[in-house]
Motif scaffolding. Structure first.
Motif, PDB file in Angstrom:
ATOM      1  N   ILE A  98       0.792  -1.260  -0.105  1.00 33.12           N
ATOM      2  CA  ILE A  98      -0.098  -0.055   0.109  1.00 33.12           C
ATOM      3  C   ILE A  98       0.934   1.193   0.007  1.00 33.12           C
ATOM      4  O   ILE A  98       0.868   2.013  -0.746  1.00 33.12           O
ATOM      5  CB  ILE A  98      -0.940   0.116   1.170  1.00 33.12           C
ATOM      6  CG1 ILE A  98      -2.090  -1.247   0.966  1.00 33.12           C
ATOM      7  CG2 ILE A  98      -1.628   1.149   1.548  1.00 33.12           C
ATOM      8  CD1 ILE A  98      -3.030  -1.543   2.077  1.00 33.12           C
ATOM      9  N   THR A 130       2.970   2.060  -3.188  1.00 32.92           N
ATOM     10  CA  THR A 130       2.087   2.107  -4.364  1.00 32.92           C
ATOM     11  C   THR A 130       1.527   3.429  -4.360  1.00 32.92           C
ATOM     12  O   THR A 130       1.587   4.179  -5.377  1.00 32.92           O
ATOM     13  CB  THR A 130       1.310   0.905  -4.441  1.00 32.92           C
ATOM     14  OG1 THR A 130       2.041  -0.346  -4.564  1.00 32.92           O
ATOM     15  CG2 THR A 130       0.549   0.959  -5.858  1.00 32.92           C
ATOM     16  N   ARG A 131       1.008   3.888  -3.133  1.00 30.06           N
ATOM     17  CA  ARG A 131       0.239   4.972  -3.168  1.00 30.06           C
ATOM     18  C   ARG A 131       1.527   6.203  -3.390  1.00 30.06           C
ATOM     19  O   ARG A 131       0.958   7.344  -4.004  1.00 30.06           O
ATOM     20  CB  ARG A 131      -0.311   5.371  -1.686  1.00 30.06           C
ATOM     21  CG  ARG A 131      -1.583   4.444  -1.557  1.00 30.06           C
ATOM     22  CD  ARG A 131      -2.002   4.679  -0.165  1.00 30.06           C
ATOM     23  NE  ARG A 131      -3.469   4.025  -0.096  1.00 30.06           N
ATOM     24  CZ  ARG A 131      -3.857   3.708   1.046  1.00 30.06           C
ATOM     25  NH1 ARG A 131      -3.556   4.296   2.086  1.00 30.06           N
ATOM     26  NH2 ARG A 131      -5.144   3.022   0.988  1.00 30.06           N
ATOM     27  N   CYS A 178      -0.663   6.835  -9.508  1.00 32.65           N
ATOM     28  CA  CYS A 178      -1.447   6.395  -8.538  1.00 32.65           C
ATOM     29  C   CYS A 178      -2.474   7.236  -7.889  1.00 32.65           C
ATOM     30  O   CYS A 178      -2.026   8.086  -7.210  1.00 32.65           O
ATOM     31  CB  CYS A 178      -0.635   5.576  -7.342  1.00 32.65           C
ATOM     32  SG  CYS A 178      -1.811   4.598  -6.477  1.00 32.65           S
ATOM     33  N   LYS A 191      -5.626   5.896  -6.496  1.00 33.67           N
ATOM     34  CA  LYS A 191      -6.430   5.567  -5.579  1.00 33.67           C
ATOM     35  C   LYS A 191      -5.595   4.113  -5.478  1.00 33.67           C
ATOM     36  O   LYS A 191      -5.557   3.635  -6.370  1.00 33.67           O
ATOM     37  CB  LYS A 191      -7.684   5.297  -5.816  1.00 33.67           C
ATOM     38  CG  LYS A 191      -8.710   4.611  -4.888  1.00 33.67           C
ATOM     39  CD  LYS A 191     -10.017   4.724  -5.292  1.00 33.67           C
ATOM     40  CE  LYS A 191     -11.041   3.949  -4.343  1.00 33.67           C
ATOM     41  NZ  LYS A 191     -12.432   4.108  -4.947  1.00 33.67           N
ATOM     42  N   TYR A 192      -5.467   3.414  -4.258  1.00 30.78           N
ATOM     43  CA  TYR A 192      -4.930   2.169  -3.967  1.00 30.78           C
ATOM     44  C   TYR A 192      -5.523   1.694  -2.693  1.00 30.78           C
ATOM     45  O   TYR A 192      -4.888   2.002  -1.668  1.00 30.78           O
ATOM     46  CB  TYR A 192      -3.579   2.218  -4.167  1.00 30.78           C
ATOM     47  CG  TYR A 192      -2.826   0.824  -4.242  1.00 30.78           C
ATOM     48  CD1 TYR A 192      -2.891   0.133  -5.501  1.00 30.78           C
ATOM     49  CD2 TYR A 192      -1.989  -0.013  -3.184  1.00 30.78           C
ATOM     50  CE1 TYR A 192      -2.340  -0.918  -5.793  1.00 30.78           C
ATOM     51  CE2 TYR A 192      -1.826  -1.396  -3.479  1.00 30.78           C
ATOM     52  CZ  TYR A 192      -1.886  -1.856  -4.943  1.00 30.78           C
ATOM     53  OH  TYR A 192      -1.270  -2.943  -5.065  1.00 30.78           O
ATOM     54  N   GLU A 193      -6.638   0.712  -2.692  1.00 26.57           N
ATOM     55  CA  GLU A 193      -7.110   0.408  -1.361  1.00 26.57           C
ATOM     56  C   GLU A 193      -7.451  -1.080  -1.572  1.00 26.57           C
ATOM     57  O   GLU A 193      -7.377  -1.779  -2.335  1.00 26.57           O
ATOM     58  CB  GLU A 193      -8.755   0.977  -1.292  1.00 26.57           C
ATOM     59  CG  GLU A 193      -8.799   2.317  -1.201  1.00 26.57           C
ATOM     60  CD  GLU A 193     -10.244   2.949  -1.244  1.00 26.57           C
ATOM     61  OE1 GLU A 193     -10.993   2.289  -1.639  1.00 26.57           O
ATOM     62  OE2 GLU A 193     -10.448   4.015  -0.669  1.00 26.57           O
ATOM     63  N   PHE A 243      -7.956  -5.394  -4.325  1.00 28.89           N
ATOM     64  CA  PHE A 243      -7.712  -4.439  -4.482  1.00 28.89           C
ATOM     65  C   PHE A 243      -8.539  -3.392  -5.225  1.00 28.89           C
ATOM     66  O   PHE A 243      -8.868  -3.972  -6.170  1.00 28.89           O
ATOM     67  CB  PHE A 243      -6.099  -4.287  -5.096  1.00 28.89           C
ATOM     68  CG  PHE A 243      -4.853  -4.372  -4.134  1.00 28.89           C
ATOM     69  CD1 PHE A 243      -4.435  -3.713  -3.159  1.00 28.89           C
ATOM     70  CD2 PHE A 243      -4.427  -5.744  -4.118  1.00 28.89           C
ATOM     71  CE1 PHE A 243      -3.464  -3.777  -2.052  1.00 28.89           C
ATOM     72  CE2 PHE A 243      -3.193  -5.963  -3.228  1.00 28.89           C
ATOM     73  CZ  PHE A 243      -2.860  -5.146  -2.499  1.00 28.89           C
ATOM     74  N   GLU A 256      -8.188   0.000  -7.278  1.00 36.70           N
ATOM     75  CA  GLU A 256      -7.192   0.974  -7.706  1.00 36.70           C
ATOM     76  C   GLU A 256      -7.554   1.806  -8.820  1.00 36.70           C
ATOM     77  O   GLU A 256      -8.322   1.579  -9.452  1.00 36.70           O
ATOM     78  CB  GLU A 256      -6.002   0.078  -8.363  1.00 36.70           C
ATOM     79  CG  GLU A 256      -5.402  -0.859  -7.508  1.00 36.70           C
ATOM     80  CD  GLU A 256      -4.582  -1.749  -8.261  1.00 36.70           C
ATOM     81  OE1 GLU A 256      -3.976  -1.371  -9.149  1.00 36.70           O
ATOM     82  OE2 GLU A 256      -4.295  -2.967  -7.836  1.00 36.70           O
ATOM     83  N   TRP A 303      -5.611   4.744 -11.575  1.00 37.37           N
ATOM     84  CA  TRP A 303      -4.259   5.111 -12.275  1.00 37.37           C
ATOM     85  C   TRP A 303      -4.845   6.037 -13.288  1.00 37.37           C
ATOM     86  O   TRP A 303      -5.596   6.072 -13.967  1.00 37.37           O
ATOM     87  CB  TRP A 303      -3.669   3.902 -12.678  1.00 37.37           C
ATOM     88  CG  TRP A 303      -3.476   2.776 -11.874  1.00 37.37           C
ATOM     89  CD1 TRP A 303      -4.049   1.771 -11.421  1.00 37.37           C
ATOM     90  CD2 TRP A 303      -2.134   2.888 -11.209  1.00 37.37           C
ATOM     91  NE1 TRP A 303      -3.378   1.159 -10.439  1.00 37.37           N
ATOM     92  CE2 TRP A 303      -2.100   1.774 -10.292  1.00 37.37           C
ATOM     93  CE3 TRP A 303      -0.974   3.768 -10.941  1.00 37.37           C
ATOM     94  CZ2 TRP A 303      -1.185   1.407  -9.398  1.00 37.37           C
ATOM     95  CZ3 TRP A 303       0.093   3.295 -10.110  1.00 37.37           C
ATOM     96  CH2 TRP A 303      -0.190   2.222  -9.287  1.00 37.37           C
ATOM     97  N   LEU A 310       0.048   2.746 -14.860  1.00 40.66           N
ATOM     98  CA  LEU A 310      -0.172   1.052 -14.363  1.00 40.66           C
ATOM     99  C   LEU A 310       0.894   0.357 -14.877  1.00 40.66           C
ATOM    100  O   LEU A 310       1.347  -0.598 -14.049  1.00 40.66           O
ATOM    101  CB  LEU A 310      -1.433   0.781 -14.502  1.00 40.66           C
ATOM    102  CG  LEU A 310      -1.905  -0.784 -14.458  1.00 40.66           C
ATOM    103  CD1 LEU A 310      -1.792  -1.106 -12.892  1.00 40.66           C
ATOM    104  CD2 LEU A 310      -3.210  -1.140 -14.858  1.00 40.66           C
ATOM    105  N   HIS A 356       3.974   0.401 -12.630  1.00 42.99           N
ATOM    106  CA  HIS A 356       3.549   0.070 -11.265  1.00 42.99           C
ATOM    107  C   HIS A 356       3.710  -1.518 -11.478  1.00 42.99           C
ATOM    108  O   HIS A 356       4.376  -2.287 -10.490  1.00 42.99           O
ATOM    109  CB  HIS A 356       2.083   0.021 -10.781  1.00 42.99           C
ATOM    110  CG  HIS A 356       1.733  -0.734  -9.730  1.00 42.99           C
ATOM    111  ND1 HIS A 356       2.206  -0.644  -8.561  1.00 42.99           N
ATOM    112  CD2 HIS A 356       0.787  -1.763  -9.937  1.00 42.99           C
ATOM    113  CE1 HIS A 356       1.443  -1.613  -7.823  1.00 42.99           C
ATOM    114  NE2 HIS A 356       0.491  -2.271  -8.454  1.00 42.99           N
TER     115      HIS A 356
END
Length: 99
Positions: A30, A33-34, A39, A41-43, A56, A58, A60, A66, A69
């Motif tokens: 998390i 990546t955030r 990025c 949103k990354y939940e 996840f 996400e 991008w 992406l 990533h």
């Protein structure tokens, strides 16, 4: 299309006795990546009724963000740790928002 960002839903299912181990591997993704460029949103979510089920959600800025990533050191390291923790191949889907 009203939104040019890319949305990703990635679902992983832990082996019943590996839930906490998988949660640790996924949670470690998390923060780095955030911090990645692009990025938005990354939940990480865990299913309340089936705790082996992780997803996840996400967003991008671009497909290129992406793609960048997907080759990061932290993601590649996590992928190597999945063997023996997951019940099946991760289900990763890309979406474009239409409304």
């Amino acid at each position: 299309m009203s939104n040019s960002t890319l949305h990703v839903v990635a679902r992983l299912v832990a082996l019943p006795d590996k839930v906490e181990e998988l949660k640790a591997v996924l949670s470690a993704l998390i923060e780095p990546t955030r911090a990645e460029e692009g990025c938005l949103k990354y939940e990480l979510l865990q299913n309340q009724t089936k705790p082996t089920d992780f997803t996840f959600v996400e967003e991008w800025a671009t497909p290129e963000a992406l793609d960048a990533h997907l080759v990061t050191e932290h993601l590649q390291a996590a992928i190597k740790q999945l063997d023996g923790l997951v019940a099946d191949t991760p289900d990763i889907r890309r979406y474009t928002k239409i409304l």
